[in-house]
Structures are given as structure tokens and as C-alpha cells.
Design a protein around this motif. Structure first.
Motif, PDB file in Angstrom:
ATOM      1  N   VAL A  67       0.837  -1.206   0.000  1.00  0.00           N
ATOM      2  CA  VAL A  67       0.000   0.000   0.000  1.00  0.00           C
ATOM      3  C   VAL A  67       0.868   1.251   0.000  1.00  0.00           C
ATOM      4  N   TRP A  72      -0.882   4.717  -1.622  1.00  0.00           N
ATOM      5  CA  TRP A  72      -2.283   4.771  -1.229  1.00  0.00           C
ATOM      6  C   TRP A  72      -2.354   5.035   0.276  1.00  0.00           C
ATOM      7  N   VAL A  75      -7.575   2.073   2.784  1.00  0.00           N
ATOM      8  CA  VAL A  75      -7.955   0.784   2.219  1.00  0.00           C
ATOM      9  C   VAL A  75      -9.283   0.368   2.830  1.00  0.00           C
ATOM     10  N   VAL A 132      -9.085   0.463  -2.799  1.00  0.00           N
ATOM     11  CA  VAL A 132      -8.065  -0.546  -2.478  1.00  0.00           C
ATOM     12  C   VAL A 132      -8.694  -1.547  -1.532  1.00  0.00           C
ATOM     13  N   VAL A 160      -8.371  -1.927  -6.884  1.00  0.00           N
ATOM     14  CA  VAL A 160      -7.172  -2.663  -6.465  1.00  0.00           C
ATOM     15  C   VAL A 160      -7.616  -3.744  -5.492  1.00  0.00           C
ATOM     16  N   GLY A 367      -6.642   4.648  -6.507  1.00  0.00           N
ATOM     17  CA  GLY A 367      -6.815   4.071  -5.183  1.00  0.00           C
ATOM     18  C   GLY A 367      -8.017   4.584  -4.432  1.00  0.00           C
TER      19      GLY A 367
END
Length: 835
Positions: A67, A72, A75, A132, A160, A367
Motif C-alpha cells: 500500500v 495509497w 484501504v 483498495v 485494487v 486508489g
């Protein structure tokens, strides 16, 4: 466990591992698990639990490194809601925090959920801004997640998917026929426990394939199978060492374990392994090379050298794009190679090969996207009573320098961002800027746009963009025009400076006269003439118009130094006089922040800004001296009234505000230098991706020149503005020249010392030659010596000697010649008498 058990291998899940660990702790039986990866299964809580595989603690650090590698910050975590999933998410949150990232949304899937439940969980996750997805589930649930995600269009470009090692275990264990459709896992990043290549590994795979063919086994061999094989060998080695050391396998009963009525559990049959502690120590001392590599435990009972393969699912299989290890982080080189090098010095460290992302895209996904909840970005804007050039308007009709910068930067983002301005303040008094930042931190606002200075206490609450304008605190003070005076030519120097300068002129004149008096005819004559010459020569050097020539070496040396000093003095006097006659003066005498703070005068500041806190905390200015002001009209009125009539001596504010103020009022000027360095930026919530993207957009505006064009449109310069250097001319004091004066005085003293030493030497030679010129009769010898000593000791005669013109060398030569003639005549008389 009813049998005589000295060790346990398994279980294959973290949930069962928690239950079994309680039993083996009571029975003192070591438990080796090759599949329970939950980090919460720790040695501190379960002392007889030994994990012979890699803990999810390291796997989540690998995910966090990926990550962070792609920059990014947020998440979405999709996990199974059991001990295994919750333990992994806790480790992931901690690992992301170390990389300044976080889990923005947790999508928990209950165990054994059907497709409808999974669909609802993924639908809610898709409404969030993060794209993500980190998937940490069990194999029985995991494959359905991707098929549902594909139906929800979540496997398209821009997403992602990072999947933990459960998917690699499924893919390695399954044959191609078992995987009916691999299209829904294209573009995934998958982690797999790294098993280094070795001869032992190849032999084991060959034996496995032979057994699989003979027994018609269709499943493949995954990494957990390798760890299970090494776990058996670890116990075998430990038991062998246990017995070889003379230990006996004995069991004892525990009176606390009794059968319960109507219970099928035969607790009374459970026995405690007496050698459990010794067996545990033998297992912890395990050190051999197995099919998985080195089998050895560290102080936390984790396998040494944890590492993962990073795969990219593409086509009908997957390809290796890099590795992660606890030693070197991300790399394209195998961990066993990097272990032979110093930590993080290899050029292949912190790299990954190119990835094919979902949707067959090779461009790194952003992301995140703006949330699809339908709510626009809530942007707070301060409305003040003045400085309308920066921010003004209401609702959608906002304008100003700051608003135009924000609108131009938003247009450069690669995705649409709907937003609405929320004005804060009634327009009569300035709102508190730090309160607006607190509203952003409290999620009452999504962003704050305006003239927000990037300061320390704001950075603790929110995240700022790249500064779009430089700003620092400056001081503005009123000016006064100097009235005509009959004696302006005396003002460049202080009284002390004038006295020392005149004294130095006289001193140099006396020194040069002493050095030139005995050899230079122009410095001789009557006492009155000599005094006039000395003074005339000294003061005429001020204009380099002296007519007298210097002939002595010491006199010329002193004169050269003195002319240099005169050049510095006259140049400084001319510059200071010019400034006094032409430059406007500060009415309060304040020349900078130090003089302002040291005074007791009142100080004005802009209400609502950080200036008051800064002056109080950094300069200890009492609040009673600080006067809040809201408008530029209040600025001018307070400065015009001054401290005597309820006003202020100066105003401390940021440079852009002062520029606007001075473009309207010409009677004030900036004093001193800018004493802080900061800038203005837009504030967002902590870890907001918009902050980084808008920073990039602001840099694009700067590189294209649009940022400067917007600045020039709103910050127009008035014709009354003048250079700040024309403010506040000061008188020159002795402190600016004492070093130069000291050098000049020391040179004069040195020249006089050399001069008097030379005079004394000449006087001694002159006296000796005079005594030698007298008749050398024996009777007159004592008289002559007495006279000579009397002459040497006579200060009056020495002064008279100094006053004489220097012709001693001629006199001494003449007397030496006479002495030689007398000696020759005496010798001739003696020769005649003898004849």
C-alpha cells in the motif's frame, strides 16, 4: 488427548487453535500449528503454543508495504468475522498506521455466509471512497467474493485487490480443471509464503508427486504442506533429543479433572505430561534446514526470516512480481540473496515489477474515488469584515484570490469532485480560524478553503495542501516626515561619535608632527607655526587636500592607515546624511520585532488569526498589550491615533494582508524583515487523499504560471508603494566604528614607540661621539664620564635633542674624521721625537 500424548501437530485453523491451546496449557503438551496464523495466538497467553508457519503479523506488514509503495493512504478491509479475520485486521491496522495509512472501512463477512450476505457487504464497501480492497477470509468464502464483486462491477479498471495467502493456497492446491472460471480473479495481487528453492524441496516435491499418482490424489501441494512436513520433523528431532538426554516420558493425574454427571467428556482420563516443559524447551531450540528453509524460532517464538512471494493473477495463472521479507522489505530479488547483503542497501530493494490491474490496465489506479453517497464536499470558507480581495460572497457566488486558486486546482483533478461552499462568519467580525480547522477535524466540514496559514497547531488537527502563496509575519508602523532643521549636518553621528572622531583627528596630527618634526622642514618653525601646521594637516586629510609632504617611513605608514579611516568615515557620513535628508522616519522608533517586543507599546493584530497566540507563546508578550483589529480601516485608525490616544504603535500581521493594506494607505511602511516563514494552504481531514491530489494540482498551476497570473490579478500594487529600505534611517554611533578606531590608535602608538626607540639610540650614539672628540688626558677622564652620565640622565637635553633637526649622521662623520686626523698627527710627532 485421553491417550499418552507428548506433542500435538495442528490444528488447521486459528479458531480451533484458540480452543485447543487452553487444553494443552493445562496438560503441559506442546502444540505445533502449521496453519494457525492469527497473531493473537501468542506465547504470552499460550506458553505451549508454537507456530511453525509465518504469523499474519508479518503478512499484514507486507500488505502495508505494498500500500505504501503505491502511495495509497486508505484501504477497505474485507474479512471473515472470526478470530482469524479480526486478528488479521488488528495487525493490518497497526501496520498501516506505521506507513501513515489506515483502514477507512471494515467490511466484516460472517462465517458461512451465503451469496446474498456477501453481496450486501460488498455493496456497502463499494459506496466508500477507497478502491483498495484487502481481502482476508477463509477459502470456503473467498472465491465467492470475487464472483459477487465481478457482478457489482468491482473488478473493473480503477480497483485494487490485495489478497492474503489463502488464495495462493487455493490456487496451488487446485488443478486447472477445478478452477472453472479464473476471469473474476484477473488483476489481483496475491501473497504467498515464500519457500526458497533447494534440493530438499525438489526431492520432497518429487516424492509427493509419486505418492499423488499412486493414490490418485488430485490436489496440489501448497506452502502449508511444506510447513506441515517440517513440523513433523521438528517434533521428531525434539523427541529424539528429549530421550537422548535421559528424560523419561511420564504422566500424572490432576485431581481437579473429574468427570461431570451426565457428561460425555472423560476428564478423569486426561493426564499431565510431566516432561512437558523440557519437551517445550527442546522444540524452541530447534535449528535445522527443512524444505521451507531454516527452521528456527526467535525470542517471540516466530520463525526466523519470514518472507512472502507477491503474485499478480493474470491470464490462466499468476506471475511473480516481487518479494517481501522482514529483512529488506519489497524487492525483486529473492530474500535469500538479500540476506547476504547489508540491510536495505541493494538496488533491487523497495521495487516491484509491473502489474496488470483489474480491467487489464497497466496504469496504477488512483486508489480512491469521491464517495458515491450523493453528498458533495463540504467546504468551509471564512467570511471577514475586510480583505475582500481574498474571500467574499455567499453560497455559490463566492469569489476572491483564494477561491479562484481552489477552483483552478479542482479542475485539474483526474476525477470529478462535487462541492459546496459553507460560509462561516457574519462579515462584521473575523471568525476564529483554528475553530474552523477543528470543525474539519470533527467531521463537521470536509475541507476549509481560504487564507489559512499552515501553522503547528493546525497541522495537529488537519492535513494541509502544498502552500499556494508564501506568507510570514511582518510589522507595519506609521511614518513621519522629517522637518527642516538648522543643524542637519550634525545628525548623522551621535555626540559620542563626534567627540571620538575629533579626538582621533588631533591624535593623528600630533603623531605625524612628532614623526616628521626632526626630518621634515615643513613641520618646523616657530611654536605657533608648528601648532597651526599640525592642526591644518590633520583636518585637511578629511578632504585629502593636505599640502605637506611626509618624508619619514613611519609618518607615511601612519598617514596611509589614517587616510583609509577618513575614507570610511566620510563615506558613512555622506550616506547617513543623505538618508536623514531624504528618507521618512518611523514615528515610534520601532525598527524590528526585537525593539517592538522590548518596548511596552500596544501591538495590533488581526482578530481570529494565529498572531496573538504566536506573540504570546514565542515572545511572551502579555495579552494586555495585544489589540484585536478586524478591518483595514481599523488598522489605519489605530496606527494614526498611536499609543498616546488609544491606538497601537505597530501592527503584526501576515505579508499578504499588509500588502493589501499598504496598497490603500501610503502613510505606513513595513518595518524590519519578515520574521516567520509559512504559507497558505487548504485544510482537509487527516489522511484525506484530496490533500495530496490538490497539492499536485497546485504544483501544476505553479509550473504553468497560472498561479502567478491569478496572484497578479488580485494583488494590485498602488502607486504610493515604495521600497521598504527607505524607512527608518538611524544615526551612526561609536559602536559601528570602534574596531576601526582601535586599529588606527594602536598603529599610532606603535609608530611612536618605534620612533622613541630610534631617537634614544641616536641620542646615545651622538653623546658617545661627542665624548670621544674631547682630549683624552688622564686627569680629565673622570670628569668626562661624569658629564656624559649627567647628559644621558638629563631629560631636558633629550627633549632638546629631539627638537633639533636631524643632522647627527653628518656631525658624527665629521667628528670621526677629526679623530682620525688627530691620531695621525700624534703618531707623526712621536716618530720625529724618537728620531
Amino acid at each position: 488427548m485421553e491417550k499418552s500424548v507428548v506433542a500435538v501437530i495442528g490444528p488447521q485453523s486459528s479458531g480451533i487453535g484458540h480452543v485447543v491451546s487452553h487444553v494443552i496449557n493445562e496438560l503441559h503438551v506442546p502444540l505445533l500449528s502449521f496453519a494457525a496464523t492469527d497473531p493473537s495466538l501468542s506465547a504470552s497467553e499460550y506458553p505451549y503454543f508454537i507456530r511453525t508457519t509465518i504469523s499474519d503479523y508479518f503478512q499484514m506488514n507486507a500488505v502495508a508495504s505494498i500500500v505504501d509503495y503505491y502511495q495509497w493512504k486508505r484501504v477497505t478491509a474485507i474479512f471473515v468475522d472470526d478470530d482469524y479475520g479480526r486478528g488479521g485486521m488488528e495487525a493490518l491496522g497497526d501496520a498501516l498506521a506505521l506507513k501513515r495509512a489506515k483502514i477507512s472501512y471494515k467490511a466484516a463477512i460472517p462465517p458461512n455466509s451465503n451469496t446474498d450476505v456477501i453481496n450486501d457487504v460488498l455493496f456497502r464497501a463499494n459506496m466508500m471512497e477507497s478502491r483498495v480492497m484487502v481481502v482476508h477470509v477463509n477459502p470456503d468464502t473467498g472465491m465467492r467474493i470475487f464472483s459477487v464483486a465481478k457482478n457489482l462491477q468491482m473488478m473493473a479498471s480503477g480497483y485494487v485487490w490485495i489478497v492474503t495467502d489463502w488464495l495462493a493456497a487455493v490456487l496451488d492446491s487446485s488443478t486447472y480443471r477445478d478452477l472453472k472460471d479464473t476471469g473474476h480473479i484477473q488483476g489481483l495481487i496475491v501473497l504467498r509464503q515464500h519457500i526458497p528453492e533447494s534440493e530438499a524441496k525438489d526431492k520432497f516435491i518429487s516424492k509427493w508427486n509419486d505418492v499423488a499418482r499412486n493414490r490418485n490424489i488430485t490436489s496440489g501441494l501448497n506452502s502449508y504442506g511444506f510447513y506441515a512436513y517440517d513440523s513433523v520433523w521438528a517434533i521428531a528431532r525434539a523427541v529424539n533429543k528429549f530421550l537422548s538426554s535421559g528424560q523419561q516420558i511420564n504422566f500424572s493425574t490432576d485431581p481437579r479433572l473429574q468427570n461431570l454427571n451426565d457428561s460425555t467428556l472423560h476428564l478423569s482420563t486426561l493426564k499431565i505430561f510431566d516432561g512437558g516443559e523440557q519437551m517445550l524447551q527442546q522444540l524452541l531450540l530447534t535449528n535445522f534446514t527443512g524444505v521451507t528453509g531454516p527452521v528456527q524460532f526467535d525470542s517471540d517464538r516466530n520463525l526466523v526470516r519470514p518472507a512472502y512471494d507477491i503474485l499478480n493473477a493474470a491470464g490462466s495463472g499468476s506471475r511473480l512480481i516481487g518479494y517481501w521479507s522482514n529483512y529488506s522489505g519489497l524487492s525483486v530479488a529473492a530474500p535469500e540473496i538479500l540476506y547476504q547483503m547489508p540491510r536495505n542497501t541493494s538496488t533491487s530493494a523497495q521495487q516491484l515489477h509491473d502489474v496488470v490491474w483489474p480491467g487489464d490496465s497497466t496504469t496504477k489506479p488512483q486508489g480512491w474515488v469521491f464517495p458515491t453517497t450523493g453528498q458533495p464536499l463540504r467546504v468551509g470558507v471564512p467570511i471577514k469584515a475586510s480583505f475582500k480581495e481574498l474571500v467574499s460572497g455567499r453560497g455559490d457566488n463566492m469569489s476572491g484570490y483564494c477561491i479562484e486558486i481552489f477552483n483552478a486546482a479542482i479542475k485539474l483533478l483526474p476525477y470529478p469532485v462535487p462541492y459546496q461552499f459553507i460560509t462561516i462568519g457574519d462579515g462584521t467580525k473575523n471568525p476564529s480560524y483554528i475553530d474552523i480547522i477543528r470543525m474539519v477535524a470533527a467531521n463537521s466540514l470536509d475541507a476549509a478553503v481560504g487564507d489559512f496559514a499552515i501553522v503547528r497547531n493546525g497541522m495537529q488537527l488537519a492535513e494541509y495542501t502544498q502552500p499556494y502563496i508564501e506568507s510570514g509575519l511582518v510589522i507595519v508602523a506609521p511614518l513621519k516626515h522629517v522637518t527642516s532643521s538648522a543643524w542637519p549636518f550634525l545628525e548623522p553621528f551621535t555626540l559620542e561619535m563626534w567627540c571620538v572622531t575629533v579626538a582621533l583627528f588631533i591624535l593623528v596630527g600630533v603623531v605625524v608632527w612628532l614623526l616628521e618634526h626632526r626630518t621634515n622642514e615643513e613641520f618646523r618653525g616657530s611654536p605657533r607655526r608648528q601648532v597651526i601646521t599640525m592642526l591644518w594637516f590633520s583636518f585637511s586629510t578629511m578632504f585629502f587636500s593636505h599640502r605637506e609632504n611626509t618624508v619619514s617611513t613611519l609618518g607615511r605608514f601612519v598617514l596611509i592607515i589614517w587616510l583609509f579611516v577618513v575614507l570610511i568615515i566620510t563615506s558613512s557620513y555622506t550616506a547617513s546624511l543623505t538618508s536623514i535628508l531624504t528618507v521618512q522616519q518611523l514615528s515610534t522608533g520601532i525598527t524590528g520585532i526585537d525593539s517592538l517586543v522590548s518596548s511596552s507599546l500596544p501591538i495590533g493584530y488581526q482578530a481570529g488569526k494565529f498572531t496573538k497566540r504566536y506573540l504570546s507563546e514565542n515572545f511572551n508578550v502579555p495579552p494586555s498589550r495585544l489589540v484585536p483589529l478586524n478591518t483595514i480601516q481599523e488598522y489605519a485608525d489605530a496606527l494614526n491615533r498611536g499609543p498616546k490616544y488609544g491606538g497601537v504603535a505597530a501592527i503584526v500581521d501576515e505579508k499578504p494582508y499588509i500588502d493589501i493594506f499598504l496598497s490603500n494607505y501610503c502613510k505606513f511602511r513595513i518595518v524590519g524583515e519578515e520574521f516567520t516563514k509559512e504559507g497558505w494552504g487548504f485544510a482537509f481531514q487527516r489522511d484525506s487523499p484530496l490533500a495530496a491530489d490538490l497539492s499536485t494540482a497546485i504544483l501544476q498551476l505553479s509550473e504553468s504560471g497560472q498561479l502567478q497570473r491569478i496572484h497578479d490579478e488580485w494583488f494590485s500594487r498602488s502607486s504610493c508603494s515604495s521600497d521598504d529600505s527607505q524607512v527608518g534611517a538611524t544615526r551612526l554611533g561609536l559602536g559601528s566604528f570602534w574596531g576601526l578606531f582601535l586599529v588606527c590608535a594602536l598603529i599610532c602608538v606603535f609608530a611612536l614607540l618605534v620612533f622613541f626607540i630610534r631617537v634614544c639610540w641616536l641620542y646615545n650614539q651622538y653623546s658617545s661621539s661627542e665624548a670621544a672628540g674631547k682630549p683624552s688626558a688622564a686627569a680629565s677622564g673622570p670628569v668626562i664620564r661624569q658629564r656624559r652620565l649627567s647628559r644621558l640622565g638629563s631629560f631636558k637635553e633629550l627633549i632638546q635633542f629631539v627638537d633639533k633637526k636631524e643632522e647627527i649622521k653628518k656631525t658624527m662623520k665629521r667628528r670621526s674624521s677629526d679623530k682620525d686626523s688627530q691620531a695621525a698627527g700624534f703618531s707623526y710627532a712621536q716618530s720625529v721625537a724618537s728620531a
